[in-house]
Design a protein around this motif. Sequence first.
Motif, PDB file in Angstrom:
ATOM      1  N   GLU A 355       0.826  -1.212   0.000  1.00  0.00           N
ATOM      2  CA  GLU A 355       0.000   0.000   0.000  1.00  0.00           C
ATOM      3  C   GLU A 355       0.859   1.260   0.000  1.00  0.00           C
ATOM      4  O   GLU A 355       0.552   2.233  -0.713  1.00  0.00           O
ATOM      5  CB  GLU A 355      -0.925  -0.008   1.223  1.00  0.00           C
ATOM      6  CG  GLU A 355      -1.986  -1.102   1.183  1.00  0.00           C
ATOM      7  CD  GLU A 355      -2.673  -1.277   2.525  1.00  0.00           C
ATOM      8  OE1 GLU A 355      -2.308  -0.533   3.483  1.00  0.00           O
ATOM      9  OE2 GLU A 355      -3.563  -2.140   2.634  1.00  0.00           O
ATOM     10  N   ASP A 356       1.932   1.255   0.795  1.00  0.00           N
ATOM     11  CA  ASP A 356       2.806   2.434   0.874  1.00  0.00           C
ATOM     12  C   ASP A 356       3.509   2.698  -0.453  1.00  0.00           C
ATOM     13  O   ASP A 356       3.615   3.854  -0.899  1.00  0.00           O
ATOM     14  CB  ASP A 356       3.849   2.244   1.985  1.00  0.00           C
ATOM     15  CG  ASP A 356       3.228   2.279   3.372  1.00  0.00           C
ATOM     16  OD1 ASP A 356       2.086   2.753   3.491  1.00  0.00           O
ATOM     17  OD2 ASP A 356       3.893   1.812   4.325  1.00  0.00           O
ATOM     18  N   LEU A 357       3.999   1.641  -1.104  1.00  0.00           N
ATOM     19  CA  LEU A 357       4.682   1.816  -2.391  1.00  0.00           C
ATOM     20  C   LEU A 357       3.695   2.216  -3.482  1.00  0.00           C
ATOM     21  O   LEU A 357       4.029   2.991  -4.384  1.00  0.00           O
ATOM     22  CB  LEU A 357       5.412   0.525  -2.768  1.00  0.00           C
ATOM     23  CG  LEU A 357       6.619   0.174  -1.889  1.00  0.00           C
ATOM     24  CD1 LEU A 357       7.161  -1.208  -2.230  1.00  0.00           C
ATOM     25  CD2 LEU A 357       7.731   1.220  -2.039  1.00  0.00           C
ATOM     26  N   LEU A 358       2.483   1.697  -3.400  1.00  0.00           N
ATOM     27  CA  LEU A 358       1.451   2.078  -4.374  1.00  0.00           C
ATOM     28  C   LEU A 358       1.083   3.552  -4.221  1.00  0.00           C
ATOM     29  O   LEU A 358       0.941   4.275  -5.221  1.00  0.00           O
ATOM     30  CB  LEU A 358       0.209   1.203  -4.178  1.00  0.00           C
ATOM     31  CG  LEU A 358      -0.959   1.432  -5.149  1.00  0.00           C
ATOM     32  CD1 LEU A 358      -0.530   1.082  -6.578  1.00  0.00           C
ATOM     33  CD2 LEU A 358      -2.168   0.606  -4.734  1.00  0.00           C
ATOM     34  N   SER A 359       0.970   4.010  -2.971  1.00  0.00           N
ATOM     35  CA  SER A 359       0.599   5.416  -2.731  1.00  0.00           C
ATOM     36  C   SER A 359       1.709   6.374  -3.150  1.00  0.00           C
ATOM     37  O   SER A 359       1.446   7.540  -3.456  1.00  0.00           O
ATOM     38  CB  SER A 359       0.258   5.631  -1.254  1.00  0.00           C
ATOM     39  OG  SER A 359       1.402   5.419  -0.441  1.00  0.00           O
ATOM     40  N   SER A 360       2.969   5.899  -3.158  1.00  0.00           N
ATOM     41  CA  SER A 360       4.076   6.756  -3.597  1.00  0.00           C
ATOM     42  C   SER A 360       4.310   6.655  -5.107  1.00  0.00           C
ATOM     43  O   SER A 360       5.315   7.141  -5.612  1.00  0.00           O
ATOM     44  CB  SER A 360       5.363   6.398  -2.846  1.00  0.00           C
ATOM     45  OG  SER A 360       5.781   5.085  -3.155  1.00  0.00           O
ATOM     46  N   GLN A 361       3.358   6.012  -5.794  1.00  0.00           N
ATOM     47  CA  GLN A 361       3.345   5.934  -7.262  1.00  0.00           C
ATOM     48  C   GLN A 361       4.623   5.300  -7.820  1.00  0.00           C
ATOM     49  O   GLN A 361       5.216   5.803  -8.765  1.00  0.00           O
ATOM     50  CB  GLN A 361       3.134   7.329  -7.869  1.00  0.00           C
ATOM     51  CG  GLN A 361       1.813   7.963  -7.443  1.00  0.00           C
ATOM     52  CD  GLN A 361       1.614   9.343  -8.037  1.00  0.00           C
ATOM     53  OE1 GLN A 361       2.571  10.000  -8.451  1.00  0.00           O
ATOM     54  NE2 GLN A 361       0.373   9.790  -8.087  1.00  0.00           N
ATOM     55  N   GLN A 362       4.988   4.167  -7.215  1.00  0.00           N
ATOM     56  CA  GLN A 362       6.141   3.431  -7.720  1.00  0.00           C
ATOM     57  C   GLN A 362       5.762   2.705  -9.014  1.00  0.00           C
ATOM     58  O   GLN A 362       4.601   2.330  -9.208  1.00  0.00           O
ATOM     59  CB  GLN A 362       6.629   2.429  -6.681  1.00  0.00           C
ATOM     60  CG  GLN A 362       7.191   3.075  -5.425  1.00  0.00           C
ATOM     61  CD  GLN A 362       8.375   3.980  -5.714  1.00  0.00           C
ATOM     62  OE1 GLN A 362       9.254   3.634  -6.507  1.00  0.00           O
ATOM     63  NE2 GLN A 362       8.393   5.151  -5.087  1.00  0.00           N
ATOM     64  N   PRO A 363       6.723   2.504  -9.908  1.00  0.00           N
ATOM     65  CA  PRO A 363       6.426   1.844 -11.184  1.00  0.00           C
ATOM     66  C   PRO A 363       5.926   0.415 -10.996  1.00  0.00           C
ATOM     67  O   PRO A 363       6.139  -0.203  -9.951  1.00  0.00           O
ATOM     68  CB  PRO A 363       7.764   1.887 -11.938  1.00  0.00           C
ATOM     69  CG  PRO A 363       8.797   2.213 -10.924  1.00  0.00           C
ATOM     70  CD  PRO A 363       8.130   2.935  -9.820  1.00  0.00           C
ATOM     71  N   ALA A 364       5.289  -0.102 -12.044  1.00  0.00           N
ATOM     72  CA  ALA A 364       4.646  -1.419 -11.972  1.00  0.00           C
ATOM     73  C   ALA A 364       5.632  -2.537 -11.643  1.00  0.00           C
ATOM     74  O   ALA A 364       5.298  -3.472 -10.912  1.00  0.00           O
ATOM     75  CB  ALA A 364       3.935  -1.714 -13.292  1.00  0.00           C
ATOM     76  N   VAL A 366       8.171  -2.484  -9.726  1.00  0.00           N
ATOM     77  CA  VAL A 366       8.471  -2.494  -8.290  1.00  0.00           C
ATOM     78  C   VAL A 366       7.358  -3.216  -7.536  1.00  0.00           C
ATOM     79  O   VAL A 366       7.610  -4.075  -6.683  1.00  0.00           O
ATOM     80  CB  VAL A 366       8.644  -1.058  -7.757  1.00  0.00           C
ATOM     81  CG1 VAL A 366       8.743  -1.057  -6.230  1.00  0.00           C
ATOM     82  CG2 VAL A 366       9.894  -0.419  -8.354  1.00  0.00           C
ATOM     83  N   LEU A 367       6.104  -2.889  -7.850  1.00  0.00           N
ATOM     84  CA  LEU A 367       4.970  -3.542  -7.195  1.00  0.00           C
ATOM     85  C   LEU A 367       4.929  -5.039  -7.514  1.00  0.00           C
ATOM     86  O   LEU A 367       4.568  -5.854  -6.665  1.00  0.00           O
ATOM     87  CB  LEU A 367       3.661  -2.867  -7.636  1.00  0.00           C
ATOM     88  CG  LEU A 367       3.552  -1.372  -7.305  1.00  0.00           C
ATOM     89  CD1 LEU A 367       2.271  -0.792  -7.879  1.00  0.00           C
ATOM     90  CD2 LEU A 367       3.601  -1.156  -5.788  1.00  0.00           C
ATOM     91  N   ARG A 368       5.331  -5.380  -8.724  1.00  0.00           N
ATOM     92  CA  ARG A 368       5.373  -6.788  -9.107  1.00  0.00           C
ATOM     93  C   ARG A 368       6.417  -7.544  -8.274  1.00  0.00           C
ATOM     94  O   ARG A 368       6.189  -8.680  -7.839  1.00  0.00           O
ATOM     95  CB  ARG A 368       5.688  -6.899 -10.598  1.00  0.00           C
ATOM     96  CG  ARG A 368       5.537  -8.315 -11.160  1.00  0.00           C
ATOM     97  CD  ARG A 368       5.462  -8.319 -12.680  1.00  0.00           C
ATOM     98  NE  ARG A 368       6.611  -7.640 -13.289  1.00  0.00           N
ATOM     99  CZ  ARG A 368       6.539  -6.479 -13.929  1.00  0.00           C
ATOM    100  NH1 ARG A 368       5.376  -5.835 -14.016  1.00  0.00           N
ATOM    101  NH2 ARG A 368       7.625  -5.930 -14.481  1.00  0.00           N
ATOM    102  N   LYS A 369       7.553  -6.912  -8.031  1.00  0.00           N
ATOM    103  CA  LYS A 369       8.589  -7.531  -7.206  1.00  0.00           C
ATOM    104  C   LYS A 369       8.111  -7.738  -5.768  1.00  0.00           C
ATOM    105  O   LYS A 369       8.439  -8.740  -5.124  1.00  0.00           O
ATOM    106  CB  LYS A 369       9.862  -6.677  -7.213  1.00  0.00           C
ATOM    107  CG  LYS A 369      10.705  -6.810  -8.466  1.00  0.00           C
ATOM    108  CD  LYS A 369      11.292  -8.204  -8.571  1.00  0.00           C
ATOM    109  CE  LYS A 369      12.198  -8.344  -9.786  1.00  0.00           C
ATOM    110  NZ  LYS A 369      12.734  -9.732  -9.919  1.00  0.00           N
ATOM    111  N   VAL A 370       7.326  -6.771  -5.276  1.00  0.00           N
ATOM    112  CA  VAL A 370       6.783  -6.918  -3.920  1.00  0.00           C
ATOM    113  C   VAL A 370       5.867  -8.135  -3.860  1.00  0.00           C
ATOM    114  O   VAL A 370       5.941  -8.940  -2.911  1.00  0.00           O
ATOM    115  CB  VAL A 370       6.003  -5.645  -3.503  1.00  0.00           C
ATOM    116  CG1 VAL A 370       5.369  -5.846  -2.122  1.00  0.00           C
ATOM    117  CG2 VAL A 370       6.926  -4.435  -3.467  1.00  0.00           C
TER     118      VAL A 370
END
Length: 440
Positions: A355-364, A366-370
């Motif tokens: 949620e924190d990385l999504l709210s900071s508008q990290q690229p896709a 990065v979210l995939r790695k999470v």
Amino acid sequence: MQDHPIIAENESIDLVARSTALCGEVPDTSLFAKEKRPRITHIGEYVMKTSKLEAELLDLQIARYIYATNTPFIAVEHPEFMKLIKMLRPGYIPPNRHDIGNKLLNNVQGSLLDTCRKTLEDKTVSLSLDGWSNVHNEPVVCVSVTTDKGETFLTETIDTSGHSHTSEYLAELAADAITSCEINFRCHVRNVVTDNAANMAKMRRDLQKKIPNEILTYGCSAHLLNLLAQDVQITGIKEQVVQIVKYFRHTHLPAARYKQAGGNSLVIPHEIRWNTLTDCLKSYISNWHILVQVCEEYRDEINSNIGNKVKNYSIKRNAEDLFIRLKPISVALDRIQRENAIISDTVEVWKTLYEDLLSSQQPAHVLRKVDERAAQAISPAHYSANLIDPRYRGRKLTEKEATDAMEYIHQHCPNAIATVLQFKAGYDPFKSYMFSDDVS
């Protein structure tokens, strides 16, 4: 002729005082003061004795200090240490390095093992295995257990020289470690945690097949978060920032100029100290204006390559972007490494991180790695723990994750299903006040 009893000095003064008072006179005690008898003293008052028992206790305490601080054994024979001991305890001779490395080491080890046994007896514990190299570069596997109160005890070190660390060998080693721990410390091992190397991951799967329904195995989330931090780095930024930081820490004149300008301590990241890269970026960003000032004012003294890197806005902006990306991971890592962290917290930590990385508008990517790392960290057992934790009650679980949790509970503890359903719904005997923040 009858002998008169001897009157003590203070008693004689008191008698004279009373008799003269009856005559209306003020007594003069100075005459008696001049005739004070010398106090009888003993030589023991001026001698500090050390009994055999006291010497043994002092030996053990010195040994404990040496072991606890990783001090070289030969330190007990240093002249200044000997001088200190003589000042503190004249006549006492401290142990030599041979005593520290032999009989005292065995005594302290035996004492600590007894303490471990008393603490661990009848406790349910989580067992951890990790590979290391000792000071002689010999491969060892350390086995430790952790109680539900966060107490950790090293129970065994296994010399693995001559053995390849295959998953089969490690699974056999882990099974033996579980048996040894339960016999020697009379505790109950229910979890096995390791790092996430390929051989360790396969070892956990093999162990789960070997001891089904008895042992829960999973990978260390702290290790996975550290790997995630490496996954999401921005190419080349770490290397350039570290080069700048090392230059201003290790080169004498630039370091002096930087300190004179009011710069704060710069942090160099270490591979074995997780989160130090985040600390490095933070120190670089917060002191960047001072670094630029030093490079401008003393351009003739500063290496031109370093000066250009410092004044390169692209490097600074990328460092800021990387810091924003790594900061939530750093917070998650600190949270998961707390002494009182349990597996229900694992789900919450990974969900909050996403949620924190999504709210900071990290690229896709990065979210995939999470997502990929979270899948390695979280098992149905984690979902089950999160579901029945009064603090969380599975509120962040997806429908599939909640289903996996219930299926896990049904498989391992079918009699609890009805109670868990009542708990989820808040039905009797679970009253609404039980779920208030101060209670849960």
